[in-house]
Design a protein around this motif. Structure first.
Motif, mmCIF file in Angstrom:
data_model
loop_
_atom_site.group_PDB
_atom_site.id
_atom_site.type_symbol
_atom_site.label_atom_id
_atom_site.label_comp_id
_atom_site.label_asym_id
_atom_site.label_seq_id
_atom_site.Cartn_x
_atom_site.Cartn_y
_atom_site.Cartn_z
ATOM 1 N N ALA A 137 0.760 -1.243 0.054
ATOM 2 C CA ALA A 137 -0.031 0.004 -0.037
ATOM 3 C C ALA A 137 1.085 1.258 0.020
ATOM 4 C CB ALA A 137 -0.776 0.085 1.192
ATOM 5 N N GLY A 138 1.840 1.265 0.893
ATOM 6 C CA GLY A 138 2.926 2.204 0.954
ATOM 7 C C GLY A 138 3.563 2.710 -0.620
ATOM 8 N N MET A 139 3.951 1.470 -1.143
ATOM 9 C CA MET A 139 4.645 1.336 -2.588
ATOM 10 C C MET A 139 3.581 2.130 -3.445
ATOM 11 S SD MET A 139 6.411 -1.682 -4.368
ATOM 12 C CE MET A 139 7.760 -1.786 -3.383
ATOM 13 N N LEU A 140 2.375 1.717 -3.557
ATOM 14 C CA LEU A 140 1.434 2.340 -4.512
ATOM 15 C C LEU A 140 1.360 3.816 -4.454
ATOM 16 C CD1 LEU A 140 -1.619 -0.305 -4.338
ATOM 17 C CD2 LEU A 140 0.273 0.099 -6.030
ATOM 18 N N GLY A 141 1.665 4.520 -3.266
ATOM 19 C CA GLY A 141 1.608 5.993 -3.004
ATOM 20 C C GLY A 141 2.549 6.552 -3.605
ATOM 21 N N GLU A 142 3.901 5.937 -4.038
ATOM 22 C CA GLU A 142 4.844 6.711 -4.679
ATOM 23 C C GLU A 142 4.751 6.639 -6.282
ATOM 24 O OE1 GLU A 142 7.121 7.981 -2.984
ATOM 25 O OE2 GLU A 142 6.318 7.633 -0.832
ATOM 26 N N PRO A 143 5.535 7.445 -6.976
ATOM 27 C CA PRO A 143 5.608 7.383 -8.346
ATOM 28 C C PRO A 143 6.370 6.125 -8.596
ATOM 29 C CG PRO A 143 6.529 9.455 -7.647
ATOM 30 C CD PRO A 143 6.230 8.670 -6.371
ATOM 31 N N ALA A 144 6.225 5.591 -9.950
ATOM 32 C CA ALA A 144 6.558 4.550 -10.548
ATOM 33 C C ALA A 144 8.130 4.256 -10.349
ATOM 34 C CB ALA A 144 6.095 4.029 -11.861
ATOM 35 N N ASP A 145 8.873 5.123 -10.614
ATOM 36 C CA ASP A 145 9.950 5.002 -10.606
ATOM 37 C C ASP A 145 10.784 5.192 -9.375
ATOM 38 O OD1 ASP A 145 10.254 4.633 -13.508
ATOM 39 O OD2 ASP A 145 10.482 6.853 -13.945
ATOM 40 N N ASP A 146 10.188 5.527 -8.237
ATOM 41 C CA ASP A 146 10.713 5.594 -6.879
ATOM 42 C C ASP A 146 10.159 4.929 -5.818
ATOM 43 O OD1 ASP A 146 12.004 7.763 -7.980
ATOM 44 O OD2 ASP A 146 10.452 9.387 -7.698
ATOM 45 N N ARG A 147 9.633 3.749 -6.260
ATOM 46 C CA ARG A 147 8.983 2.671 -5.291
ATOM 47 C C ARG A 147 9.973 1.907 -4.748
ATOM 48 N NH1 ARG A 147 3.682 1.324 -9.381
ATOM 49 N NH2 ARG A 147 2.600 3.315 -8.396
ATOM 50 N N ALA A 148 10.994 1.689 -5.293
ATOM 51 C CA ALA A 148 11.904 0.671 -4.627
ATOM 52 C C ALA A 148 12.471 1.024 -3.131
ATOM 53 C CB ALA A 148 13.228 0.438 -5.458
ATOM 54 N N MET A 149 12.477 0.123 -2.267
ATOM 55 C CA MET A 149 12.836 0.719 -0.862
ATOM 56 C C MET A 149 14.061 -0.219 -0.581
ATOM 57 S SD MET A 149 9.212 0.267 0.802
ATOM 58 C CE MET A 149 7.795 1.035 0.221
ATOM 59 N N HIS A 150 14.972 0.187 0.238
ATOM 60 C CA HIS A 150 16.348 -0.382 0.733
ATOM 61 C C HIS A 150 16.315 -0.469 2.151
ATOM 62 C CE1 HIS A 150 17.213 0.371 -3.524
ATOM 63 N NE2 HIS A 150 17.867 -0.691 -3.487
ATOM 64 N N GLN A 151 16.675 -1.549 2.824
ATOM 65 C CA GLN A 151 16.909 -1.696 4.180
ATOM 66 C C GLN A 151 18.593 -2.326 4.369
ATOM 67 O OE1 GLN A 151 14.463 -4.070 6.727
ATOM 68 N NE2 GLN A 151 14.983 -2.931 8.633
ATOM 69 N N HIS A 152 19.303 -1.692 4.975
ATOM 70 C CA HIS A 152 20.577 -2.236 5.200
ATOM 71 C C HIS A 152 20.736 -2.620 6.796
ATOM 72 C CE1 HIS A 152 25.016 -2.270 6.581
ATOM 73 N NE2 HIS A 152 25.309 -2.518 5.461
ATOM 74 N N LEU A 153 20.785 -3.999 7.091
ATOM 75 C CA LEU A 153 20.741 -4.465 8.282
ATOM 76 C C LEU A 153 22.357 -4.441 8.977
ATOM 77 C CD1 LEU A 153 18.630 -7.423 8.120
ATOM 78 C CD2 LEU A 153 18.022 -4.971 8.896
ATOM 79 N N PHE A 154 23.321 -4.815 8.367
ATOM 80 C CA PHE A 154 24.707 -4.740 8.872
ATOM 81 C C PHE A 154 25.837 -5.324 7.877
ATOM 82 C CE2 PHE A 154 22.871 -8.948 10.236
ATOM 83 C CZ PHE A 154 23.691 -9.704 9.630
ATOM 84 N N SER A 155 26.907 -5.135 7.783
ATOM 85 C CA SER A 155 27.967 -5.559 7.336
ATOM 86 C C SER A 155 28.275 -6.801 7.408
ATOM 87 C CB SER A 155 29.088 -4.371 7.272
ATOM 88 O OG SER A 155 30.175 -4.987 6.236
ATOM 89 N N TRP A 156 28.236 -7.727 6.570
ATOM 90 C CA TRP A 156 28.161 -9.225 6.844
ATOM 91 C C TRP A 156 29.667 -9.712 6.578
ATOM 92 C CZ3 TRP A 156 26.039 -13.327 2.798
ATOM 93 C CH2 TRP A 156 26.385 -14.488 3.350
ATOM 94 N N VAL A 157 30.349 -9.429 5.330
ATOM 95 C CA VAL A 157 31.827 -9.648 5.418
ATOM 96 C C VAL A 157 32.637 -8.364 4.803
ATOM 97 C CG1 VAL A 157 33.456 -11.234 4.309
ATOM 98 C CG2 VAL A 157 31.141 -12.108 4.790
ATOM 99 N N PRO A 158 33.107 -7.697 5.703
ATOM 100 C CA PRO A 158 34.048 -6.524 5.278
ATOM 101 C C PRO A 158 35.428 -6.758 5.135
ATOM 102 C CG PRO A 158 33.441 -6.203 7.360
ATOM 103 C CD PRO A 158 33.026 -7.477 7.141
ATOM 104 N N VAL A 159 35.957 -7.279 4.073
ATOM 105 C CA VAL A 159 37.432 -7.380 3.911
ATOM 106 C C VAL A 159 38.087 -6.905 2.505
ATOM 107 C CG1 VAL A 159 38.938 -9.532 3.700
ATOM 108 C CG2 VAL A 159 36.823 -9.953 4.902
ATOM 109 N N GLU A 160 38.298 -5.494 2.943
ATOM 110 C CA GLU A 160 39.157 -5.015 1.803
ATOM 111 C C GLU A 160 38.014 -4.609 0.944
ATOM 112 O OE1 GLU A 160 42.978 -6.237 0.685
ATOM 113 O OE2 GLU A 160 43.829 -5.826 2.778
ATOM 114 N N SER A 161 38.379 -5.138 -0.466
ATOM 115 C CA SER A 161 37.433 -4.788 -1.669
ATOM 116 C C SER A 161 36.280 -5.767 -1.608
ATOM 117 C CB SER A 161 38.392 -4.881 -3.100
ATOM 118 O OG SER A 161 38.865 -6.268 -3.033
ATOM 119 N N PHE A 162 36.258 -6.725 -0.842
ATOM 120 C CA PHE A 162 35.338 -7.628 -0.834
ATOM 121 C C PHE A 162 34.350 -7.182 0.400
ATOM 122 C CE2 PHE A 162 33.386 -11.692 0.636
ATOM 123 C CZ PHE A 162 33.066 -12.113 -0.306
ATOM 124 N N GLN A 163 33.176 -7.012 0.175
ATOM 125 C CA GLN A 163 32.131 -6.327 0.951
ATOM 126 C C GLN A 163 30.820 -6.982 0.662
ATOM 127 O OE1 GLN A 163 32.582 -3.832 3.324
ATOM 128 N NE2 GLN A 163 34.682 -3.796 2.420
#
Length: 656
Positions: free
Chosen positions: A50-76
């Motif tokens: 329902a919340g997604m329908l209230g946004e413009p078609a190109d701005d409906r994507a949502m992201h949630q970052h929980l935590f960094s799982w494997v941070p090893v130099e360039s390997f993220q």
């Protein structure tokens, strides 16, 4: 709203943890906890939708970052979620249909002593599948991918006291490991090519990679999809997976496991768009599996295995559509969703029939059940009409779009693919009509106790081996007394029947479903060489031919209790078109020979070299030891011999 995304996975994961670790105190009420948490995940998904329908078609994507799982130099590697139109479609399907299956399971598993554990596994299955479709990178997707494999193993083999169930679970697990290896290799190639495996940078930069690399990645992704979605050549596990409880079959075939491969290909569309050879391979796999599954479904007397062949075929339609690129991605997902409704309804209907028939699965021992199970008959019948593409029902709209897209491929390929999809539609109408007639119409064959004199005995596939005597025709616990299932089972079937009837029309109206997915999958209008009306007409003709063929064979003639021997193709189809025989010859036997060769090399070459060296030194030591024996006479002889040799050598040198 982004903060709610994690709850989609968290609710069923919590349910799995509590039910599997909570102990026997939850045996009496734990199943309702499983239902509640599955429903909570659906409600959360609906709120996010329902919340997604209230946004413009190109701005409906949502992201949630929980935590960094494997941070090893360039390997993220991060544990992060991405909720866009594609993943939201899967979230609503997984949680909605999954919750209905949970409710149905309350009645179906009422007398099972391990019901709490069963619901824990169901919750785990939902959590793993949700993790798969919500991950924002391929590595986290791989975690969900493996979680689905684990949950399917646990559920298919839930009744592990049956050897057939234990073997089926192991078979599904091992076959899927082949596909998993393909996904792992694809992730390795992505990281070496793009320096990351997060969706956004990989898919946005796909055009910068060489076609050869994209083809390699695409083929490995296809291998992974073949394993999860039971496509040729990794399809052999799906029929055996029917050994699990019927709600498991509904969950695997409608909302979770077999849809994962279609999701993976569609999500990775940018990679396949840049690799025409890999895209063609996807189309070929889908077309071959479409016919393969349909033919197998025609020959099965086990109602669940007939539906399993149907699933294999319908997923073939989806894979074929996904291989067509932007003209087919949206239609592949559209058919996936409509299939989720009617296939879940069909499997739950099959479970309802089994519930009233003492767990009998042989359709030749059914007949006339519509009088005893009216709700099951109507809901199953609507699912049947939907899957064969009856005009106006869900399957008609979604499958018709795939057939049009197949013709729009263009050139000779377009005509071939269009013909394949039409033939598949005719065979689908045939085998599903056969299921309906054998189950709900005709005489009440379960009342027989001995086969009639004109009925053949059980056939033998091996020449020279006498046929087995015909078995008595009644269930495991005596003659069945068919009856309608309780409301806790019929209500989910009714809800799914509504989806089977109306979902396709809602999606088709104003091309709403296509426009919904377009920001993620992109969309291009295909241009078939014939009009849409001609394609629709051909589809209806194929449907009529399939229904008429089944009616002539099963509707107008008495149905024998034991299937006639049949043609060579029929006998092969009963054995799944010899797929297990092929795997045994092509994979098992070479594996055995390779293992024996390695064992021989280890024993004779590796161990032989080590043991031979030790033996040589041991022998040399034994012979040298004889010189030092402690006898003075031996030493005197040695000294005399040595002196004689020295004198002889000195005289010889002087003479020279």
């Amino acid at each position: 709203m982004e903060s709610l995304i994690g709850l989609l996975v968290g609710f069923p994961l919590l349910g799995a943890a509590v039910l599997l670790c909570g102990g026997s105190k939850l045996d009496r009420s734990g199943h309702w906890l499983g239902v509640l948490l599955a429903g909570a995940s659906f409600v959360t998904g609906a709120a996010l939708f329902a919340g997604m329908l209230g946004e413009p078609a190109d701005d409906r994507a949502m992201h949630q970052h929980l935590f960094s799982w494997v941070p090893v130099e360039s390997f993220q590697a991060d544990v992060a979620f991405q909720l866009d139109q594609l993943s939201m479609t899967f979230v609503l399907l997984i949680t909605g249909v999954g919750t209905l299956i949970h409710i149905y399971s309350v009645g179906y598993m009422e007398h099972d002593v391990s019901r709490r554990r069963f619901f824990g596994y169901l919750n785990l299955f939902l959590a793993a599948m949700l993790l798969l479709v919500l991950a924002d990178n391929y590595l986290l997707l791989y975690v969900g991918w493996e979680g689905v494999g684990l949950a399917s193993y646990l559920l298919i083999g839930f009744w592990q006291f049956k050897p057939s169930a234990a073997v089926a679970a192991k078979k599904a697990f091992l076959v899927n490991r082949v596909g998993d290896a393909g996904l792992a290799i694809a992730i390795f190639l992505m990281f070496t090519t793009f320096g990351t495996f997060t969706f956004a940078p990989v898919l946005e930069n796909a055009t910068d990679a060489g076609e050869g690399k994209l083809t390699a990645i695409g083929l490995m992704l296809l291998l992974a999809a073949c394993g999860k979605s039971a496509q040729v050549p990794l399809q052999s596990w799906l029929g055996d997976a029917m050994e699990g409880p019927t709600p498991v079959s509904a969950l695997i075939h409608a909302a979770t496991m077999v849809t994962a491969g279609v999701y993976l290909i569609t999500r990775s569309g940018a990679i396949f768009n840049g690799a025409p050879d890999a895209q063609t391979a996807v189309v070929v796999v889908g077309a071959v599996t479409l016919l393969f599954g349909a033919i197998v479904g025609c020959a099965k007397d086990d109602i669940k295995k007939a539906l399993a062949g149907s699933t294999m075929s319908q997923i073939g339609y989806m894979v074929l559509a996904a291989g067509l690129g932007p003209i087919g991605y949206a239609f592949a997902i559209m058919h996936l969703v409509t299939h989720g409704f009617f296939k879940a309804g069909l499997f739950l209907g099959a479970g309802s029939v089994m519930h009233g028939m003492n767990d009998e699965v042989d359709m030749r021992k059914y007949g006339g059940l519509r009088k005893y199970m009216p709700v099951t008959f109507v809901t199953f019948g609507l699912g049947y009409l939907a899957i064969i593409g009856f005009p106006g029902l869900s399957g008609f709209f979604s499958k018709d779009q795939i057939i049009e897209a197949a013709f729009a491929r263009g050139g000779t390929q377009g005509w071939i693919l269009g013909a394949v999809t039409l033939v598949g539609a005719a065979i689908t109408a045939y085998y599903m009509t056969r299921v309906m007639l054998l189950t709900f119409f005709g005489e009440e064959r379960w009342r027989r106790t001995t086969p009639s004199p004109d009925e053949p005995s059980s056939p033998s596939l091996r020449p020279g081996v006498p046929p087995e005597p015909a078995a008595e025709v009644h269930g495991e616990h005596g003659e069945p007394h068919p009856h309608e299932s309780p409301r806790v089972m019929t209500v989910p079937m009714i809800v799914l029947a509504f989806g089977s009837v109306f979902a396709g029309g809602l999606f088709k109206a104003g091309e709403s479903f296509v426009h919904w997915l377009e920001p993620v999958t992109q969309f291009e209008h295909g241009h078939p060489p014939v009009s849409a009306a001609a394609v629709t007409g051909a589809t209806v003709v194929a449907l009529v031919l399939g229904v008429a063929g089944a009616w002539l064979q099963y509707g107008r003639r008495p149905v024998p209790s034991v299937a006639p021997r049949g043609s060579l193709l029929t006998r092969a189809a009963r054995r799944d078109l010899l797929q297990d025989d092929f795997n045994h010859v092509a994979l098992v036997k070479p594996g055995e020979y390779l293992t024996r060769g390695l064992v021989y090399a280890d024993n004779k070459v590796v161990d032989g070299a080590v043991n031979g060296t030790a033996a040589a030194f041991g022998g040399l030591s034994g012979r040298t030891r004889r010189v030092q024996n402690g006898f003075v006479r031996s030493y005197a002889v040695s000294m005399f011999g040595g002196a004689a040799i020295l004198v002889a050598a000195t005289l010889l040198m002087r003479a020279v």
